[in-house]
Design an enzyme around this catalytic site. Sequence first.
Site, PDB file in Angstrom:
ATOM      1  CB  SER A 129      21.867 -17.263 -17.447  1.00  0.00           C
ATOM      2  OG  SER A 129      23.094 -17.870 -16.745  1.00  0.00           O
ATOM      3  CE1 TYR A 153      20.261 -11.355 -17.367  1.00  0.00           C
ATOM      4  CE2 TYR A 153      22.162 -13.556 -15.661  1.00  0.00           C
ATOM      5  CZ  TYR A 153      21.988 -13.025 -16.636  1.00  0.00           C
ATOM      6  OH  TYR A 153      22.175 -13.654 -18.216  1.00  0.00           O
ATOM      7  CE  LYS A 157      18.364 -13.891 -19.743  1.00  0.00           C
ATOM      8  NZ  LYS A 157      18.825 -14.303 -20.882  1.00  0.00           N
TER       9      LYS A 157
END
Length: 338
Positions: A129, A153, A157
Amino acid sequence: MTEQSKRIAVTGGAGYIGSHTTVELLEAGFEVLIIDSFANAEDDVPDRVAAIVGRGAEVERLDITDGPALGRALAAFKPDAVIHFAGLKAVGEAVAEPLDYYRVNVGGSVTLFREMAETGCNRLVFSSSATVYGDPEQVPIPEGHPLRPTNPYGQSKRMVEQIVEDWGRANPALAAVNLRYFNPAGAHPSARIGEAPQGVPNNLMPYLTQVAVGWREKLSVFGDDYDTPDGTGVRDYIHVVDLAEAHLAALALTAAGPGVHAINVGTGQGYSVLDMVRAFETASGQQIPYVITDRRPGDIATSLADPSLAEQVLKWRARRGLDEMCQDAWAWQRGRNR
Ligand code: UD1
């Protein structure tokens, strides 16, 4: 392509981006195994994918943190490559439950990579992302920009990207692409698959569609005092079918030879929240009531891809514009309201 090189396992293949990618893979003639826990996907997504294409994928209902079950599924299917989408993706929840995010996103990825190594599968496309960049120092953002994610989050990643790089150093046969998505939007033009968030949507596009269709009263615009042309946040929205096509280009890159790549997937074109409201009003013919509220903590003013590496290396570029994203999202949402 040999028979063997046509077999692709897709973790999270029943999810939003995974289902659109599965459609493109099937249409291109690949044999697909969807591996999904269905924790955040509807049970009939594989059937809807099959209805679009005229043939379906195999399905294994399992959680990627379950190594033995994953190992059995991969040993039976013998994928030539894996596209890895499965994971948790709500930023607010990640801040509240970081251990769950690291267990599933990082632990689940390590489990998957170990099982891939066990079955001799050396080709991977990973769903990363643009959130790995954090608050950008420059826009558009090139891949060499420092990685400074601002929440668990995003950290998860970044960590998985790092793990893939380290795996590549230890295993010179590994061919992997970390795709850094900007803001996926829209739905399949058939209106059979699209984004179906559980509960109150966190992201702008699904929230807009739910206001337009009357499920929610009004949109809250999170701040109009950013340093942007109209003061609202600017993002690089990319049609989910363009994004799905980028995965086929990344797969082709992994077939061309070993190496680990990190590549932005965006359009390079930015739209503000108010641009999105207007575009969605035009596509839907509905008025979208909105109020300006405080900024959402952790939000940034502008996020925009430098898409030139994708053009060079993947020979891919986004072809669908904002109107198409809004029309397709609207057709999908209306279909669900019937
Ligand atoms: C969010 C995530 C990001 C993730 C991405 C996936 C946060 C802080 N970031 O990015 O990690 O990779 O989704 O697509 O959650 N907005 C409103 N009202 C709303 C919802 C959003 O005004 O109800 C605004 C936001 O302030 C932002 C823009 O719309 O300016 C886009 O928001 P969103 O769709 O949540 O995406 P990101 O914040 O870019």
